[in-house]
Design an enzyme around this catalytic site. Structure first.
Site, short mmCIF file in Angstrom:
data_model
loop_
_atom_site.label_atom_id
_atom_site.label_comp_id
_atom_site.label_asym_id
_atom_site.label_seq_id
_atom_site.Cartn_x
_atom_site.Cartn_y
_atom_site.Cartn_z
N SER A 5 0.85 -1.19 0.00
CA SER A 5 0.00 0.00 0.00
C SER A 5 0.88 1.24 0.00
O SER A 5 2.10 1.16 0.24
CB SER A 5 -0.93 -0.02 1.22
N GLU A 7 1.08 5.59 0.93
CA GLU A 7 0.48 6.68 1.73
C GLU A 7 0.69 8.05 1.09
O GLU A 7 1.76 8.34 0.57
CB GLU A 7 1.13 6.65 3.12
N ASP A 98 -1.26 13.34 17.11
CA ASP A 98 -0.48 14.27 17.94
C ASP A 98 -1.03 15.64 17.64
O ASP A 98 -0.96 16.09 16.49
CB ASP A 98 1.01 14.23 17.55
N HIS A 139 7.04 3.56 20.82
CA HIS A 139 6.50 4.91 20.64
C HIS A 139 7.30 5.88 21.51
O HIS A 139 7.65 5.54 22.66
CB HIS A 139 5.01 4.90 21.05
N PHE A 206 12.19 14.80 10.59
CA PHE A 206 11.05 13.91 10.88
C PHE A 206 11.43 12.87 11.92
O PHE A 206 10.67 12.57 12.82
CB PHE A 206 10.68 13.08 9.64
N HIS A 256 4.20 -0.99 3.36
CA HIS A 256 3.41 0.24 3.20
C HIS A 256 4.40 1.37 2.93
O HIS A 256 5.28 1.63 3.77
CB HIS A 256 2.63 0.50 4.49
P1 FAD Z 1 -1.88 4.97 20.73
O1 FAD Z 1 -1.91 3.56 20.25
O2 FAD Z 1 -3.07 5.48 21.48
O3 FAD Z 1 -0.56 5.13 21.63
C1 FAD Z 1 -0.04 6.40 21.94
C2 FAD Z 1 0.83 6.32 23.19
O4 FAD Z 1 -0.02 6.12 24.32
C3 FAD Z 1 1.82 5.16 23.19
O5 FAD Z 1 2.97 5.58 23.89
C4 FAD Z 1 1.09 4.07 23.97
O6 FAD Z 1 1.98 3.15 24.58
C5 FAD Z 1 0.32 4.91 25.00
N1 FAD Z 1 -0.95 4.31 25.44
C6 FAD Z 1 -1.86 3.68 24.66
N2 FAD Z 1 -2.93 3.30 25.43
C7 FAD Z 1 -2.68 3.75 26.68
C8 FAD Z 1 -3.41 3.69 27.90
N3 FAD Z 1 -4.61 3.09 27.98
N4 FAD Z 1 -2.86 4.26 29.01
C9 FAD Z 1 -1.64 4.88 28.94
N5 FAD Z 1 -0.90 4.95 27.81
C10 FAD Z 1 -1.42 4.40 26.70
N6 FAD Z 1 -0.67 11.10 13.15
C11 FAD Z 1 -1.61 11.97 12.71
O7 FAD Z 1 -1.88 12.96 13.39
N7 FAD Z 1 -2.24 11.79 11.50
C12 FAD Z 1 -2.00 10.71 10.72
O8 FAD Z 1 -2.60 10.59 9.64
C13 FAD Z 1 -1.04 9.75 11.17
N8 FAD Z 1 -0.77 8.64 10.44
C14 FAD Z 1 0.09 7.69 10.95
C15 FAD Z 1 0.26 6.49 10.24
C16 FAD Z 1 1.11 5.50 10.73
C17 FAD Z 1 1.26 4.22 9.94
C18 FAD Z 1 1.81 5.72 11.94
C19 FAD Z 1 2.76 4.68 12.45
C20 FAD Z 1 1.64 6.90 12.65
C21 FAD Z 1 0.77 7.89 12.18
N9 FAD Z 1 0.54 9.08 12.87
C22 FAD Z 1 -0.39 9.99 12.42
C23 FAD Z 1 1.27 9.37 14.11
C24 FAD Z 1 0.50 8.93 15.38
O9 FAD Z 1 -0.75 9.57 15.47
C25 FAD Z 1 1.37 9.30 16.58
O10 FAD Z 1 2.55 8.52 16.57
C26 FAD Z 1 0.72 9.24 17.93
O11 FAD Z 1 1.62 9.80 18.89
C27 FAD Z 1 0.37 7.86 18.41
O12 FAD Z 1 -0.69 7.35 17.73
P2 FAD Z 1 -1.19 5.84 18.02
O13 FAD Z 1 -2.37 5.64 17.19
O14 FAD Z 1 -0.08 4.89 17.92
O15 FAD Z 1 -1.62 6.01 19.56
#
Ligand code: FAD
Length: 278
Positions: A5, A7, A98, A139, A206, A256
């Protein structure tokens, strides 16, 4: 079946949108499973993401919009999901996001990606294939890899179907992460995210922000090339082709590509790896 895929990030201007349609046409000819389109956390690119999603859909390709939950209300996210479903979308990349600095709306009703996955399943059952993010190097905000793996597995338990990783330059960290996830009882596919090496200064910026490590030997070699951008591109292509091959040979279920909205870097890797169309 392998999963390949590509992006995009949403275009900022009409000229950028036209250029991106051309990039999508060219990369579409390679036969990716889908294109994904990023989303600015807190809804900051809501309309632009939607515009790019519609543009790529209109070209006849499958699209997976990214959707983040931090700073957005459950109602806003629900409306966007309903809209995507009405457009025929079947796949969502579900993220926490973020918040851009200066956006002070706090964590919102869905503080973590696992909460978003649950909310999507509650509202739309099994309609969407849900992708989530994975971090083979951990992370940047997590205390340690074990905690991060626990939170990753929670996303799968809430209903995520597969994952795409943050980019990395060391195949071992990917295999180690997958082993840890499997040992924790989670079997969803984890697709490596691949960042081509093109503009090295941007890549360093980045990588510092997202916690991806650029190995010293790569930094040293690029520094040795100085202003010779042709050699840097060639070196980058060799390094990333080898990384992709190691990942696929070691059992990665696909790749990806972070295209950075450019045709050539992804096209070159795709061709060198001999990935088939369709
Ligand atoms: P989560 O899975 O929620 O994790 C975030 C942090 O919180 C981690 O450190 C985790 O260990 C911790 N955590 C999770 N659950 C809990 C809990 N219950 N209690 C305490 N801590 C917890 N960002 C954007 O803004 N837009 C995008 O389009 C985008 N696309 C992305 C695509 C990919 C493939 C990737 C890898 C990242 C992308 N990001 C994007 C970045 C991402 O949003 C950030 O890295 C963000 O900081 C973490 O997102 P996550 O979904 O992994 O969060």
């Amino acid at each position: 079946m392998s999963h390949f895929s590509i992006e995009f990030f949403p275009a900022k201007t009409d000229v950028g949108a036209e250029k991106l349609r051309e990039v999508a046409r060219r990369l579409g000819a390679l036969g990716p499973e889908f294109f994904s389109v990023t989303y600015g956390a807190g809804g900051s690119t809501r309309d632009r993401t939607l515009g790019t999603v519609k543009d790529v859909l209109a070209l006849g390709y499958d699209v997976a919009p990214h959707l983040s939950c931090i700073g957005d209300s459950k109602a806003e996210i629900g409306e966007l999901l309903d809209l995507y479903r009405s457009l025929g979308i079947r796949r969502i990349v579900a993220l926490r996001g973020d918040l851009p600095s200066g956006m002070g709306r706090g964590l919102g009703e869905l503080p973590f990606a696992a909460d978003l996955v649950r909310a999507i399943r509650e509202r739309h059952g099994d309609h969407f294939h849900i992708e989530v993010a994975a971090y083979p190097e951990a992370h940047p905000q997590s205390a340690d890899l074990a905690t991060d793996v626990k939170h990753f597995v929670a996303k799968a338990r809430e209903g995520a179907d597969s994952a795409i990783t943050q980019y990395f330059f060391n195949a071992d960290c990917y295999f180690h992460f997958v082993d840890r996830v499997r040992a924790a009882g989670c079997d969803i596919p984890v697709i490596p995210g691949i960042m081509p090496i093109t503009n090295f200064a941007n890549l360093v910026r980045f990588s510092d922000a997202c916690g991806a490590e650029i190995p010293r030997w790569i930094r040293k070699q690029v520094a040795a090339y100085g202003d010779d951008s042709t050699s840097i591109l060639q070196f980058g292509e060799d390094v990333i082709t080898r990384l992709c091959q190691q990942l696929l040979d070691g059992g990665a279920p696909g790749l990806h590509f972070y295209s950075m909205n450019q045709t050539e870097p992804t096209q070159a890797l795709w061709q060198r790896l001999g990935l088939s169309a369709g």
